[in-house]
Design a protein around this motif. Structure first.
Motif, PDB file in Angstrom:
ATOM      1  N   HIS A  41       0.841  -1.208   0.000  1.00  8.72           N
ATOM      2  CA  HIS A  41       0.000   0.000   0.000  1.00  8.72           C
ATOM      3  C   HIS A  41       0.872   1.253   0.000  1.00  8.72           C
ATOM      4  CE1 HIS A  41      -3.300   2.715   0.812  1.00  8.72           C
ATOM      5  NE2 HIS A  41      -2.608   3.192   1.823  1.00  8.72           N
ATOM      6  N   TYR A  77      -4.989  -9.245  -4.625  1.00  7.03           N
ATOM      7  CA  TYR A  77      -5.920  -8.273  -4.056  1.00  7.03           C
ATOM      8  C   TYR A  77      -6.267  -7.166  -5.047  1.00  7.03           C
ATOM      9  CZ  TYR A  77      -5.316 -10.403   0.508  1.00  7.03           C
ATOM     10  OH  TYR A  77      -5.322 -11.279   1.550  1.00  7.03           O
ATOM     11  N   SER A  78      -7.553  -6.849  -5.131  1.00  6.45           N
ATOM     12  CA  SER A  78      -8.018  -5.830  -6.079  1.00  6.45           C
ATOM     13  C   SER A  78      -7.584  -4.414  -5.687  1.00  6.45           C
ATOM     14  CB  SER A  78      -9.542  -5.885  -6.220  1.00  6.45           C
ATOM     15  OG  SER A  78     -10.175  -5.540  -5.006  1.00  6.45           O
ATOM     16  N   MET A  79      -7.077  -4.241  -4.495  1.00  5.43           N
ATOM     17  CA  MET A  79      -6.646  -2.909  -4.064  1.00  5.43           C
ATOM     18  C   MET A  79      -5.296  -2.503  -4.646  1.00  5.43           C
ATOM     19  SD  MET A  79      -5.490  -3.710  -0.138  1.00  5.43           S
ATOM     20  CE  MET A  79      -6.452  -5.174   0.159  1.00  5.43           C
ATOM     21  N   SER A  89      -8.681   5.726  -6.985  1.00  6.25           N
ATOM     22  CA  SER A  89      -9.344   4.447  -7.226  1.00  6.25           C
ATOM     23  C   SER A  89     -10.804   4.527  -6.794  1.00  6.25           C
ATOM     24  CB  SER A  89      -8.624   3.361  -6.420  1.00  6.25           C
ATOM     25  OG  SER A  89      -9.290   2.140  -6.548  1.00  6.25           O
ATOM     26  N   SER A  91     -14.343   2.307  -6.618  1.00  9.08           N
ATOM     27  CA  SER A  91     -14.975   0.989  -6.686  1.00  9.08           C
ATOM     28  C   SER A  91     -16.418   1.114  -6.220  1.00  9.08           C
ATOM     29  CB  SER A  91     -14.270  -0.004  -5.755  1.00  9.08           C
ATOM     30  OG  SER A  91     -12.916  -0.133  -6.073  1.00  9.08           O
ATOM     31  N   LYS A 130     -12.550   0.887 -11.026  1.00  9.71           N
ATOM     32  CA  LYS A 130     -12.224  -0.515 -10.828  1.00  9.71           C
ATOM     33  C   LYS A 130     -13.295  -1.432 -11.407  1.00  9.71           C
ATOM     34  CE  LYS A 130      -9.329  -1.640  -8.159  1.00  9.71           C
ATOM     35  NZ  LYS A 130      -7.953  -1.950  -8.027  1.00  9.71           N
ATOM     36  N   GLU A 133     -16.836  -4.667  -8.001  1.00  8.43           N
ATOM     37  CA  GLU A 133     -16.512  -5.219  -6.693  1.00  8.43           C
ATOM     38  C   GLU A 133     -17.699  -6.055  -6.243  1.00  8.43           C
ATOM     39  OE1 GLU A 133     -13.763  -5.158  -5.050  1.00  8.43           O
ATOM     40  OE2 GLU A 133     -12.651  -3.542  -6.005  1.00  8.43           O
ATOM     41  N   LEU A 136     -18.297  -4.985  -0.812  1.00  9.90           N
ATOM     42  CA  LEU A 136     -17.400  -4.139  -0.026  1.00  9.90           C
ATOM     43  C   LEU A 136     -17.809  -4.115   1.445  1.00  9.90           C
ATOM     44  CD1 LEU A 136     -16.818  -1.253  -2.589  1.00  9.90           C
ATOM     45  CD2 LEU A 136     -15.175  -2.986  -1.868  1.00  9.90           C
ATOM     46  N   ASP A 148     -10.381   5.570  -2.946  1.00  9.18           N
ATOM     47  CA  ASP A 148      -9.080   5.618  -2.258  1.00  9.18           C
ATOM     48  C   ASP A 148      -9.165   5.011  -0.864  1.00  9.18           C
ATOM     49  OD1 ASP A 148      -8.052   6.836  -4.516  1.00  9.18           O
ATOM     50  OD2 ASP A 148      -8.271   8.855  -3.711  1.00  9.18           O
ATOM     51  N   HIS A 149      -9.837   3.879  -0.763  1.00  8.27           N
ATOM     52  CA  HIS A 149      -9.968   3.099   0.475  1.00  8.27           C
ATOM     53  C   HIS A 149     -10.822   3.784   1.543  1.00  8.27           C
ATOM     54  CE1 HIS A 149      -7.101   0.343  -1.261  1.00  8.27           C
ATOM     55  NE2 HIS A 149      -6.338   1.383  -1.524  1.00  8.27           N
TER      56      HIS A 149
END
Length: 169
Positions: A41, A77-79, A89, A91, A130, A133, A136, A148-149
């Motif tokens: 990360h 991992y898709s991240m 990013s 998703s 992305k 998903e 989530l 972005d997470h």
């Protein structure tokens, strides 16, 4: 130490090395692999949103792991992105709860507004949209997306615009 190793190590920023070292302190000395997610990360963040082979090699070197163990995590991992992509990013969850509460309309809106399809980056390089998903894990807040997470729940088209337009500044 071979000539390649110092070069690989040099690709990690001091910030990334410090963050990895802080993560390593949380695990027993014989469990260095536990810090791979944090390390990848940090490396990805420092490299404008994607990992290179040199960065993954540097992570492996810093953690004292075989490079294949790092590659496996980065590709699973898709991240993690292993090729250049948009900086932010995005998703959108497409599982049943989100689908029933409007995720398809959210996806269609993003695709139209930013002229992008699932799995693509915008032409200006600001966003990577992305692939779908599956879940989530925020079903109570459906529809939702992760940018972005960071989770954003109970979305409407207007909320999506506000979130994504806010990243353009």
């Amino acid at each position: 130490m071979s000539a390649a190793k110092p070069q690989a190590l040099a690709t990690l920023s001091q910030h990334a090395r410090d963050a990895i070292d802080a993560a390593l302190k949380k695990y027993p000395a014989d469990r260095r692999r536990s810090a791979v997610l944090v390390a990848l990360h940090e490396a990805q963040h420092d490299n404008h949103g994607h990992l290179t082979t040199a960065l993954m090699d540097a992570v492996a070197e810093h953690l004292g792991l075989p490079p294949i163990q790092v590659y496996e995590v980065a590709s699973f991992y898709s991240m993690f992105e292993t090729s250049p992509c948009g900086r932010h990013s995005v998703s959108v969850c497409k599982n049943i709860s989100c689908m029933l509460r409007g995720a398809d309309a959210i996806v269609a809106h993003i695709e139209q507004k930013y002229d992008v399809k699932l799995g693509e980056s915008t032409k200006d390089g600001r966003f990577v949209f992305k692939q779908e998903e599956e879940c989530l894990a925020a079903c109570a807040g459906a529809p939702m997306m992760m940018v972005d997470h960071v989770y954003h729940e109970d979305l409407t088209v207007e909320k999506v615009d506000k979130i994504l337009d806010g990243l353009l500044r």
